[in-house]
Design an enzyme around this catalytic site. Structure first.
Site, PDB file in Angstrom:
ATOM      1  N   TYR A   1       0.839  -1.201   0.000  1.00 26.68           N
ATOM      2  CA  TYR A   1       0.000   0.000   0.000  1.00 26.68           C
ATOM      3  C   TYR A   1       0.873   1.250   0.000  1.00 26.68           C
ATOM      4  O   TYR A   1       0.625   2.190  -0.759  1.00 26.68           O
ATOM      5  CB  TYR A   1      -0.909  -0.033   1.232  1.00 26.68           C
ATOM      6  CG  TYR A   1      -1.722   1.215   1.452  1.00 26.68           C
ATOM      7  CD1 TYR A   1      -2.768   1.555   0.592  1.00 26.68           C
ATOM      8  CD2 TYR A   1      -1.454   2.062   2.529  1.00 26.68           C
ATOM      9  CE1 TYR A   1      -3.518   2.714   0.801  1.00 26.68           C
ATOM     10  CE2 TYR A   1      -2.214   3.209   2.744  1.00 26.68           C
ATOM     11  CZ  TYR A   1      -3.236   3.528   1.874  1.00 26.68           C
ATOM     12  OH  TYR A   1      -3.969   4.670   2.083  1.00 26.68           O
TER      13      TYR A   1
ATOM     14  N   GLU B   1     -11.639   6.265   5.640  1.00 24.83           N
ATOM     15  CA  GLU B   1     -11.000   7.046   6.709  1.00 24.83           C
ATOM     16  C   GLU B   1     -11.961   7.187   7.884  1.00 24.83           C
ATOM     17  O   GLU B   1     -11.552   7.149   9.049  1.00 24.83           O
ATOM     18  CB  GLU B   1     -10.581   8.425   6.195  1.00 24.83           C
ATOM     19  CG  GLU B   1      -9.434   8.424   5.202  1.00 24.83           C
ATOM     20  CD  GLU B   1      -8.090   8.020   5.793  1.00 24.83           C
ATOM     21  OE1 GLU B   1      -7.979   7.921   7.039  1.00 24.83           O
ATOM     22  OE2 GLU B   1      -7.154   7.802   5.010  1.00 24.83           O
TER      23      GLU B   1
ATOM     24  N   TRP C   1      -5.155   1.328  10.525  1.00 26.87           N
ATOM     25  CA  TRP C   1      -5.378   1.333   9.088  1.00 26.87           C
ATOM     26  C   TRP C   1      -5.198  -0.067   8.509  1.00 26.87           C
ATOM     27  O   TRP C   1      -5.870  -0.443   7.531  1.00 26.87           O
ATOM     28  CB  TRP C   1      -4.437   2.316   8.401  1.00 26.87           C
ATOM     29  CG  TRP C   1      -4.647   2.350   6.913  1.00 26.87           C
ATOM     30  CD1 TRP C   1      -3.765   1.978   5.957  1.00 26.87           C
ATOM     31  CD2 TRP C   1      -5.836   2.760   6.227  1.00 26.87           C
ATOM     32  NE1 TRP C   1      -4.326   2.133   4.707  1.00 26.87           N
ATOM     33  CE2 TRP C   1      -5.597   2.608   4.843  1.00 26.87           C
ATOM     34  CE3 TRP C   1      -7.084   3.232   6.637  1.00 26.87           C
ATOM     35  CZ2 TRP C   1      -6.552   2.915   3.870  1.00 26.87           C
ATOM     36  CZ3 TRP C   1      -8.037   3.540   5.675  1.00 26.87           C
ATOM     37  CH2 TRP C   1      -7.770   3.382   4.319  1.00 26.87           C
TER      38      TRP C   1
END
Length: 213
Positions: free
Chosen positions: A29, A51, A59
């Protein structure tokens, strides 16, 4: 790890922050997606949504669940999500593959409706994409170490305020700064990271400062 900067040089010789140096999913990522410009409505709506779901969680958790999120939320098509009913909320609340938080689920639906409404808002040029990118600052941070990376900015505070006024939820200043980092509006890659300046939005040279392309 370089204790001073917080960077780790991997076996491939590339320097990354610690959070992107161990987990292969996070490394991929970081190397290919984080900080790259997102300028399409669906892509940006997805990022706003994820988010929001990430608030209070890691995350990595959200990233692992992203394929399931996409399936559950019609690939984050704003028109499809905007049409969700109470039945869809209950469907999502029983889907163990995603984050089953009612407030975040209903916020995502509300945000989809707000995204659709922005297309017809005479005070906004370019809908959600135009609005979010209009808060791009004149300069970007130039952190040498992790401790120098901010968690919010005057622009993220203003963006959060504007989005809330347009009907968005779970869009606080810290969450919106994370969004701005993720979609390339600011570049908070450490100066020694191999990803610094890779978005093309900012040309960054350690010796010459930051210039916008």
């Amino acid at each position: 790890m370089n204790v001073e900067t917080g960077l780790i040089v991997g076996a491939d010789g590339l320097a990354r922050p610690a959070w992107a140096s161990v987990d292969p999913l996070l490394q991929q990522y970081y190397d290919t997606e984080w900080g790259m410009p997102v300028r399409d409505e669906r892509g940006l709506f997805e990022r706003v949504s994820l988010e929001g779901f990430q608030s209070g969680l890691s995350w990595a958790t959200i990233l692992r669940k992203r394929p399931a999120f996409r399936e559950a939320f019609d690939d984050f098509d704003p028109d499809a999500v905007a049409a969700y009913t109470d039945d869809d909320v209950e469907r999502l609340m029983t889907d163990a593959r995603i984050v089953r938080n009612r407030a975040k689920i209903t916020a995502t639906i509300a945000n989809a409706r707000a995204t659709v409404a922005l297309r017809h808002d005479d005070t906004v040029e370019g809908g959600l994409v135009g609005l979010v990118w209009s808060f791009k600052p004149d300069t970007t941070p130039r952190p040498e170490r992790l401790s120098e990376i901010p968690t919010s900015s005057p622009e993220s505070v203003a963006l959060a305020k504007t989005l809330r006024a347009k009907g968005f939820r779970f869009v606080g200043p810290t969450t919106m700064f994370a969004l701005m980092e993720a979609v390339g509006i600011v570049d908070t890659h450490l100066l020694a990271s191999h990803r610094r300046g890779s978005s093309g939005v900012w040309l960054t040279d350690v010796g010459c400062g930051s210039l916008e392309t």
